[in-house]
Design an enzyme around this catalytic site. Structure first.
Site, PDB file in Angstrom:
ATOM      1  N   CYS A   1      12.788  10.473   8.346  1.00 13.04           N
ATOM      2  CA  CYS A   1      12.418  10.079   9.708  1.00 13.04           C
ATOM      3  C   CYS A   1      13.607  10.249  10.648  1.00 13.04           C
ATOM      4  CB  CYS A   1      11.931   8.641   9.706  1.00 13.04           C
ATOM      5  SG  CYS A   1      13.070   7.550   8.867  1.00 13.04           S
TER       6      CYS A   1
ATOM      7  N   GLY B   1       5.592   5.064   8.781  1.00 13.38           N
ATOM      8  CA  GLY B   1       4.807   6.293   8.670  1.00 13.38           C
ATOM      9  C   GLY B   1       4.783   7.008  10.005  1.00 13.38           C
ATOM     10  N   SER B   2       3.741   7.781  10.221  1.00 12.14           N
ATOM     11  CA  SER B   2       3.684   8.622  11.416  1.00 12.14           C
ATOM     12  C   SER B   2       3.389   7.798  12.662  1.00 12.14           C
ATOM     13  CB  SER B   2       2.600   9.681  11.225  1.00 12.14           C
ATOM     14  OG  SER B   2       1.347   9.037  11.071  1.00 12.14           O
ATOM     15  N   THR B   3       3.793   8.322  13.789  1.00 11.29           N
ATOM     16  CA  THR B   3       3.556   7.638  15.064  1.00 11.29           C
ATOM     17  C   THR B   3       2.055   7.540  15.341  1.00 11.29           C
ATOM     18  OG1 THR B   3       5.700   8.269  15.928  1.00 11.29           O
ATOM     19  CG2 THR B   3       3.990   7.814  17.562  1.00 11.29           C
TER      20      THR B   3
ATOM     21  N   GLU C   1       7.855   1.385  11.896  1.00 16.83           N
ATOM     22  CA  GLU C   1       8.954   2.355  11.754  1.00 16.83           C
ATOM     23  C   GLU C   1       8.311   3.732  11.723  1.00 16.83           C
ATOM     24  OE1 GLU C   1      11.878   1.429  11.986  1.00 16.83           O
ATOM     25  OE2 GLU C   1      11.862  -0.656  11.375  1.00 16.83           O
TER      26      GLU C   1
ATOM     27  N   GLU D   1       8.224  16.475  15.642  1.00  7.33           N
ATOM     28  CA  GLU D   1       8.772  16.215  14.308  1.00  7.33           C
ATOM     29  C   GLU D   1       8.179  17.219  13.319  1.00  7.33           C
ATOM     30  OE1 GLU D   1       7.455  12.631  12.180  1.00  7.33           O
ATOM     31  OE2 GLU D   1       9.565  12.236  11.799  1.00  7.33           O
TER      32      GLU D   1
ATOM     33  N   GLY E   1       0.760   4.751  13.190  1.00  7.67           N
ATOM     34  CA  GLY E   1       1.380   3.508  13.674  1.00  7.67           C
ATOM     35  C   GLY E   1       0.695   2.991  14.922  1.00  7.67           C
TER      36      GLY E   1
ATOM     37  N   LYS F   1       0.861  -1.178   0.000  1.00  9.83           N
ATOM     38  CA  LYS F   1       0.000   0.000   0.000  1.00  9.83           C
ATOM     39  C   LYS F   1       0.902   1.234   0.000  1.00  9.83           C
ATOM     40  CE  LYS F   1      -2.792   3.243   1.406  1.00  9.83           C
ATOM     41  NZ  LYS F   1      -1.815   4.300   1.025  1.00  9.83           N
TER      42      LYS F   1
HETATM   43  P1  NAD Z   1       1.335   8.568   7.432  1.00  8.29           P
HETATM   44  O1  NAD Z   1       1.346   7.840   8.719  1.00  8.29           O
HETATM   45  O2  NAD Z   1       0.359   9.637   7.236  1.00  8.29           O
HETATM   46  O3  NAD Z   1       1.091   7.548   6.225  1.00  8.29           O
HETATM   47  C1  NAD Z   1       1.910   6.416   6.005  1.00  8.29           C
HETATM   48  C2  NAD Z   1       1.125   5.380   5.217  1.00  8.29           C
HETATM   49  O4  NAD Z   1       0.049   4.918   6.027  1.00  8.29           O
HETATM   50  C3  NAD Z   1       0.500   5.899   3.930  1.00  8.29           C
HETATM   51  O5  NAD Z   1       0.543   4.888   2.941  1.00  8.29           O
HETATM   52  C4  NAD Z   1      -0.934   6.166   4.350  1.00  8.29           C
HETATM   53  O6  NAD Z   1      -1.840   6.104   3.278  1.00  8.29           O
HETATM   54  C5  NAD Z   1      -1.172   5.022   5.323  1.00  8.29           C
HETATM   55  N1  NAD Z   1      -2.245   5.248   6.302  1.00  8.29           N
HETATM   56  C6  NAD Z   1      -2.790   6.429   6.687  1.00  8.29           C
HETATM   57  N2  NAD Z   1      -3.782   6.205   7.588  1.00  8.29           N
HETATM   58  C7  NAD Z   1      -3.836   4.860   7.777  1.00  8.29           C
HETATM   59  C8  NAD Z   1      -4.637   3.999   8.590  1.00  8.29           C
HETATM   60  N3  NAD Z   1      -5.572   4.489   9.395  1.00  8.29           N
HETATM   61  N4  NAD Z   1      -4.420   2.672   8.541  1.00  8.29           N
HETATM   62  C9  NAD Z   1      -3.462   2.163   7.747  1.00  8.29           C
HETATM   63  N5  NAD Z   1      -2.688   2.914   6.948  1.00  8.29           N
HETATM   64  C10 NAD Z   1      -2.855   4.245   6.964  1.00  8.29           C
HETATM   65  O7  NAD Z   1       2.838   9.063   7.211  1.00  8.29           O
HETATM   66  P2  NAD Z   1       3.405   9.925   6.008  1.00  8.29           P
HETATM   67  O8  NAD Z   1       2.927  11.320   6.183  1.00  8.29           O
HETATM   68  O9  NAD Z   1       3.155   9.229   4.708  1.00  8.29           O
HETATM   69  O10 NAD Z   1       4.996   9.833   6.274  1.00  8.29           O
HETATM   70  C11 NAD Z   1       5.650  10.659   7.150  1.00  8.29           C
HETATM   71  C12 NAD Z   1       5.910   9.953   8.462  1.00  8.29           C
HETATM   72  O11 NAD Z   1       6.596   8.731   8.224  1.00  8.29           O
HETATM   73  C13 NAD Z   1       6.806  10.747   9.372  1.00  8.29           C
HETATM   74  O12 NAD Z   1       6.297  10.740  10.687  1.00  8.29           O
HETATM   75  C14 NAD Z   1       8.134   9.986   9.338  1.00  8.29           C
HETATM   76  O13 NAD Z   1       8.936  10.140  10.470  1.00  8.29           O
HETATM   77  C15 NAD Z   1       7.680   8.591   9.146  1.00  8.29           C
HETATM   78  N6  NAD Z   1       8.753   7.787   8.563  1.00  8.29           N
HETATM   79  C16 NAD Z   1       9.405   6.884   9.352  1.00  8.29           C
HETATM   80  C17 NAD Z   1      10.461   6.124   8.836  1.00  8.29           C
HETATM   81  C18 NAD Z   1      11.199   5.126   9.698  1.00  8.29           C
HETATM   82  O14 NAD Z   1      11.860   4.264   9.136  1.00  8.29           O
HETATM   83  N7  NAD Z   1      11.120   5.217  11.010  1.00  8.29           N
HETATM   84  C19 NAD Z   1      10.845   6.291   7.505  1.00  8.29           C
HETATM   85  C20 NAD Z   1      10.152   7.215   6.731  1.00  8.29           C
HETATM   86  C21 NAD Z   1       9.099   7.957   7.267  1.00  8.29           C
END
Ligand code: NAD
Length: 506
Positions: A307, A251-253, A273, A408, A256, A198
């Site tokens: 991140c 993705g975001s905390t 992550e 962040e 997550g 996804k």
């Molecule tokens: P996000 O959490 O908004 O989205 C990440 C993914 O999750 C996207 O594909 C999104 O469509 C999906 N998503 C959104 N809502 C969801 C739900 N309710 N259930 C399941 N999936 C859902 O994050 P973003 O804005 O795309 O990315 C930025 C964030 O990612 C930052 O906080 C960054 O620190 C983090 N990040 C972490 C790492 C790591 O390895 N630790 C690496 C890259 C980015």
């Protein structure tokens, strides 16, 4: 459906990329391209100009169920993916890597256009490292071994076997779309899992091209499914389906934590992550040219949308002025521009929403009395007014009581804070909800190792920052998540252990 491609004026891409952009893409389910159940599509945009690039189908819950059907069927013991040898699985992965290499320029152009990162970075880092990941994990596919356990029971043989965990949902963000997809896809495939990928709704193009290449590489239908769409629509269906055994999320905390709550109901295996607010620490005895260049790269690469960005810079007090002068010089020389233009070192931010978020943090910093040492504005010379550019920005005069220092930002904004002693800086670096990474710059190896031992983070970079390799595990402590991407360790997260007892007297 055929769509008109709007490339930014005066910028050219290869015929392959133009051909890819000229057609709307469907969902990739069970080895076929299928429209979404609702017929809904979404546009993708060039963040450097705001121009529309192409469109793609948007999955809904019913599509997510169809993708799980496909991945679950492909995981059946009698199906090709499960009956082929591990070496054949590896060969398919090597074939996919070779095709990616053949299409490296095209993948890089798509990634750069869609995400805003400079073309050279997309090619030499994102795509090149994605290929390395596939090859590294392909190498593991036929080396997954159990063990013979010396149990305390006479005439009893006890051994372990490793078996794939099953259907895996891989949910990835927009900052390294292809690379983070491959961080997860490569170990999942090497382990023998089937997958539903996804991508972020903001950056689906490179992963859709990857799906096309997977057909050419010869992967059986259903092993790799790609579901572009909104996370809050597709995500819950994937996570709650009892046939999905593993969720690997970056993705975001906030998201997550929501995924972990949902997955807990079904006792799913989860890797998270998440976000970070990493401390980068310069001691006065450091090689200053090296440390300043490293500190700038740690926050301004990928427009700060990393991140593990070194977004809190702690500088030993006696070196503060020297570091601020050096950072100002480096930051003001960074070429901000369109991601396809030669000489661009920093492209636009991913979206207007992200730009607004960055602006609001810098406004907040000003209102908290921060000194804007350099940058602090969205005005970048010679950039498109419809692009989402922001200047490399350095702030001082704040402390950890400000959300600007604690939260962040995910943009090119560095806060610089003085410190006096090792113990003090260790305590301040650790006083964060996050624990993803930290940097240490010093010529004293004892200082470096003492501090490294004290830091509650998943990666420590000593006299360097942000290094990455397919073989080296990466992930966080605390609210930066759990589990690891990359390295042998990530293979483990896609495997179960079966313990087999045999009575040898029979
Ligand atoms: P996000 O959490 O908004 O989205 C990440 C993914 O999750 C996207 O594909 C999104 O469509 C999906 N998503 C959104 N809502 C969801 C739900 N309710 N259930 C399941 N999936 C859902 O994050 P973003 O804005 O795309 O990315 C930025 C964030 O990612 C930052 O906080 C960054 O620190 C983090 N990040 C972490 C790492 C790591 O390895 N630790 C690496 C890259 C980015």
């Amino acid at each position: 459906m055929t769509t008109a491609t709007t490339l930014p004026a005066g910028r050219t891409v290869s015929a392959d990329t133009t051909a890819f952009l000229s057609r709307s893409r469907d969902l990739f389910i069970d080895g076929r391209w299928v429209p979404s159940c609702t017929g809904q599509t979404m546009d993708s945009f060039d963040p450097g100009t705001g121009a529309r690039l192409t469109s793609f189908a948007v999955a809904d819950s019913e599509d997510a169920r169809r993708a799980v059907d496909a991945a679950y069927n492909a995981f059946d013991d009698r199906k090709p993916w499960r009956t082929m040898t591990a070496s054949t699985r590896a060969r398919l992965m090597f074939a996919l890597a070779a095709l990616m290499e053949e299409h490296l320029d095209e993948l890089a152009e798509l990634e750069a256009l869609d995400s805003g990162k400079p073309l050279a970075v997309a090619r030499d880092f994102d795509v090149a490292y994605s290929i390395r990941h596939l090859r590294y994990f392909a190498g593991w596919a036929n080396k997954i071994e159990g063990a013979t356990i010396p149990v305390d029971v006479p005439d009893m043989m006890c051994r372990t076997e490793r078996t794939p965990v099953g259907v895996s949902a891989l949910i990835v963000p927009w900052n390294y779309p292809l690379l983070i997809a491959c961080w997860k896809l490569a170990p999942a495939l090497a382990a023998g899992c089937t997958t539903i990928l996804k991508p972020s709704e903001l950056t689906s193009l490179s992963v859709l091209r990857l799906a096309e290449l997977s057909v050419e590489a010869g992967f059986p239908a259903g092993v790799l499914n790609v579901l572009p769409g909104l996370g809050n629509v597709v995500g819950p269906t994937l996570i709650e389906d009892p046939r999905v055994q593993k969720v690997s999320f970056t993705g975001s905390t906030r998201v997550g934590a929501e995924i972990a709550r949902r997955a807990a109901e079904g006792v799913k295996r989860v890797t998270l992550e998440l976000g970070g607010k990493s401390a980068n620490i310069i001691f006065a005895d450091a090689n200053m040219d090296h440390a300043i260049a490293g500190a700038a790269a740690a926050i301004f690469s990928n427009s700060g949308q990393m991140c593990n960005a070194g977004s809190r810079l702690y500088v030993q007090r006696q070196a503060l002025d020297q570091v601020l002068d050096g950072l100002t010089e480096v930051a003001s020389a960074i070429g901000v521009g369109h991601q396809l233009d030669e000489g661009t070192q920093m492209g636009p931010l991913i979206s207007r929403q992200q730009l607004d978020k960055v602006k609001s943090y810098v406004d907040m910093a000003r209102s908290h009395g921060a000194d804007v040492v350099t940058g602090g504005s969205a005005d970048a010379t010679d950039t498109d007014p419809d692009g989402t550019y922001y200047q490399p920005t350095v702030l001082t005069g704040l402390d950890e009581s400000s959300p600007v220092v604690r939260e962040e930002i995910f943009g090119p904004v560095l806060t610089v804070l003085p410190f006096d002693s090792l113990e003090e800086v260790a305590q301040r670096a650790n006083a964060s909800d996050y624990g993803l990474a930290a940097g240490i710059w010093t010529r004293d190896i004892v200082t470096a190792n003492r501090l490294s031992n004290l830091l509650r983070v998943g990666s420590v970079y000593i006299n360097t920052y942000g290094q990455s390799d397919a073989a080296a595990p990466f992930g966080g402590f605390k609210k930066s998540g759990y589990g690891r991407d990359m390295g042998r360790q990530n293979l483990e997260y896609f495997l179960e252990t079966r313990t087999v007892w045999t009575d040898l007297r029979m």
